[in-house]
Design an enzyme around this catalytic site. Structure first.
Site, PDB file in Angstrom:
ATOM      1  CD  GLN A   1      12.630  -1.815  34.900  1.00  9.83           C
ATOM      2  OE1 GLN A   1      12.928  -1.422  33.778  1.00  9.83           O
ATOM      3  NE2 GLN A   1      13.301  -1.480  35.994  1.00  9.83           N
TER       4      GLN A   1
ATOM      5  CB  SER B   1      -0.496   7.513  19.191  1.00  9.90           C
ATOM      6  OG  SER B   1      -0.080   6.159  19.299  1.00  9.90           O
ATOM      7  CD  GLU B   2       1.247  11.463  18.593  1.00 12.62           C
ATOM      8  OE1 GLU B   2       1.728  11.197  19.715  1.00 12.62           O
ATOM      9  OE2 GLU B   2       1.504  10.794  17.564  1.00 12.62           O
TER      10      GLU B   2
ATOM     11  CD  GLN C   1       3.306  -4.990  46.997  1.00 15.92           C
ATOM     12  OE1 GLN C   1       3.939  -3.974  47.308  1.00 15.92           O
ATOM     13  NE2 GLN C   1       2.253  -5.407  47.672  1.00 15.92           N
TER      14      GLN C   1
ATOM     15  CD  GLU D   1      -1.277  -0.649   8.866  1.00 11.74           C
ATOM     16  OE1 GLU D   1      -2.495  -0.715   9.153  1.00 11.74           O
ATOM     17  OE2 GLU D   1      -0.601  -1.644   8.579  1.00 11.74           O
TER      18      GLU D   1
ATOM     19  CG  PHE E   1      -1.812   1.125   1.422  1.00 13.19           C
ATOM     20  CD1 PHE E   1      -2.986   1.201   0.691  1.00 13.19           C
ATOM     21  CD2 PHE E   1      -1.540   2.130   2.349  1.00 13.19           C
ATOM     22  CE1 PHE E   1      -3.873   2.255   0.868  1.00 13.19           C
ATOM     23  CE2 PHE E   1      -2.411   3.192   2.531  1.00 13.19           C
ATOM     24  CZ  PHE E   1      -3.582   3.254   1.785  1.00 13.19           C
ATOM     25  CB  ALA E   2       2.420   3.085  -2.549  1.00 13.99           C
TER      26      ALA E   2
ATOM     27  CB  THR F   1       3.781   7.359   3.587  1.00  8.01           C
ATOM     28  OG1 THR F   1       2.787   6.854   4.479  1.00  8.01           O
ATOM     29  CG2 THR F   1       4.663   8.341   4.325  1.00  8.01           C
ATOM     30  CD  GLU F   2       3.236  11.598  -2.357  1.00 11.13           C
ATOM     31  OE1 GLU F   2       3.478  12.831  -2.316  1.00 11.13           O
ATOM     32  OE2 GLU F   2       2.504  11.078  -3.216  1.00 11.13           O
TER      33      GLU F   2
END
Length: 382
Positions: free
Chosen positions: A336, A366-367, A279, A363, A123-124, A126-127
């Protein structure tokens, strides 16, 4: 909502799990060191039908619904994410556009080979100037007779090296903004099309991302996907559809990390007791488990909505956001829990940690997901 899998999917799920555990896991470190998925693994994936998950049986695929696909993606996600991405990008954004929006002639021409894994999809969109701002495309498509001539460069295109068939977004009418974007089915062998530099990445070794360069690239007019001016809408649909599958792959990776972490915490002794009895460690494992169960429920709910044909713009964005954030949280806690050994490249924990980071970016960052969610909320409350 019923997430119960039928017997055929359960059978395939067991077969995929065995294949992942007994074949792909055995070569995970080899994939990491060589930056290549062994051809034997690719061929075995073809035999299992993994390249045809999204493609209807009519065209040689398995024709599995989204709930069933997520069940299989969850198994696939439990191994090297480079392999996971090869399969996921092909069966997700690499083929969904043709399956959902292609005409009958296009489906007959491309889908059988794609279902067999003989043609890989990519799938193309993004530029360099159009990442999160996907409407700012510079790739131009001008119609000349019975062809379109495409000029422009895409980058960060997953599967670009392996792919034979690309869903490409290009501007056919600059005056129309988003409505002037059209999607095309472009073959690697078309005149004027070439793959450029392969990008060196932090993670996802074995999965190759590269530039795609079109210089007077000739694309037959019959390779317009859907219709002229529908490219941006098509892109949104393709990305939204793929987000449940991406979350399921993240879920599989998270479960793998929890499995490794619990076993290690049971075996690792400090201060005369297994560290799972401390814990601080117990709380990290508990938080990982809660995040994973929440992601599992959310993933299958959205998958069910896809199968029911429901509108999922907001829910898909929420799931993509939540799934990628959970994966990063779980990977961080896994490092961790393992301590120093979790930072060593001889063990899989640090690999998952590096691979997880891209999920908050590709894809749709998050923003961007938060922007989509807020826009949908604004509509709902207006």
């Amino acid at each position: 909502m019923n997430f119960e899998l039928d017997e055929d999917i359960q059978f395939l799920k067991r077969n995929v799990r065995d294949f992942i555990q007994n074949e792909v896991e055995d070569v995970a470190m080899q994939i990491e060191s060589e930056d290549k998925i062994p051809s034997r693994i690719v061929e075995m994936s073809k035999e299992l039908g993994l390249f045809g998950l999204s493609i209807p049986e009519k065209y040689g695929g398995l024709g599995i619904g989204m709930v069933g696909k997520c069940a299989l993606y969850e198994e696939i996600g439990a191994t090297h994410n480079g392999y996971t991405t090869l399969i996921g990008a092909h069966t997700g954004i690499g083929t969904v556009g043709i399956v959902e929006m292609g005409n009958e002639e296009q489906k007959r021409k491309y889908l059988p080979d794609m279902a067999a894994g003989d043609r890989i999809g990519a799938f193309a969109l993004t530029e360099p100037s159009a990442g999160s701002n996907a409407t700012n495309l510079k790739t131009a498509a001008i119609k000349k007779g019975d062809k379109y001539i495409l000029n422009g460069t895409k980058h960060y295109i997953t599967n670009a090296v392996e792919a034979d068939v690309f869903t490409v977004m290009a501007v056919t009418d600059p005056s129309e903004g988003a409505k002037g974007i059209t999607s095309f089915i472009v073959e690697k062998g078309f005149p004027g099309f070439r793959v450029g530099a392969v990008e060196e990445k932090m993670g996802l070794r074995g999965s190759h991302s590269a530039e795609v360069i079109m210089e007077d690239c000739e694309v037959p007019a019959e390779n317009v996907l859907s219709e002229e001016g529908r490219g941006y809408v098509n892109a949104l649909k393709i990305l939204a559809n793929g987000r449940a599958g991406l979350a399921a792959r993240n879920l599989g990776s998270c479960q793998k990390l929890l499995d490794l972490s619990v076993r290690y915490a049971q075996e690792r002794v400090q201060f005369d007791v297994p560290i799972i009895e401390h814990q601080a460690v117990a709380h990290m494992l508990s938080e990982m488990a809660v995040d994973i169960e929440a992601l599992r429920s959310f993933t299958y709910r959205v998958a069910w909505m896809v199968d029911e044909g429901k509108k999922i713009i907001k829910e898909a964005a929420m799931l993509k956001l939540f799934g990628s954030e959970v994966y990063n949280r779980v990977a961080d806690k896994a490092v961790q829990v393992h301590g120093g050994i979790g930072y060593i490249s001889d063990y899989p924990i640090e690999r998952f940690y590096r691979d997880a980071r891209i999920t908050r970016i590709y894809e749709g960052t998050s923003e961007i997901q938060k922007n989509i969610i807020a826009a949908q909320l604004n509509k709902e409350y207006s």
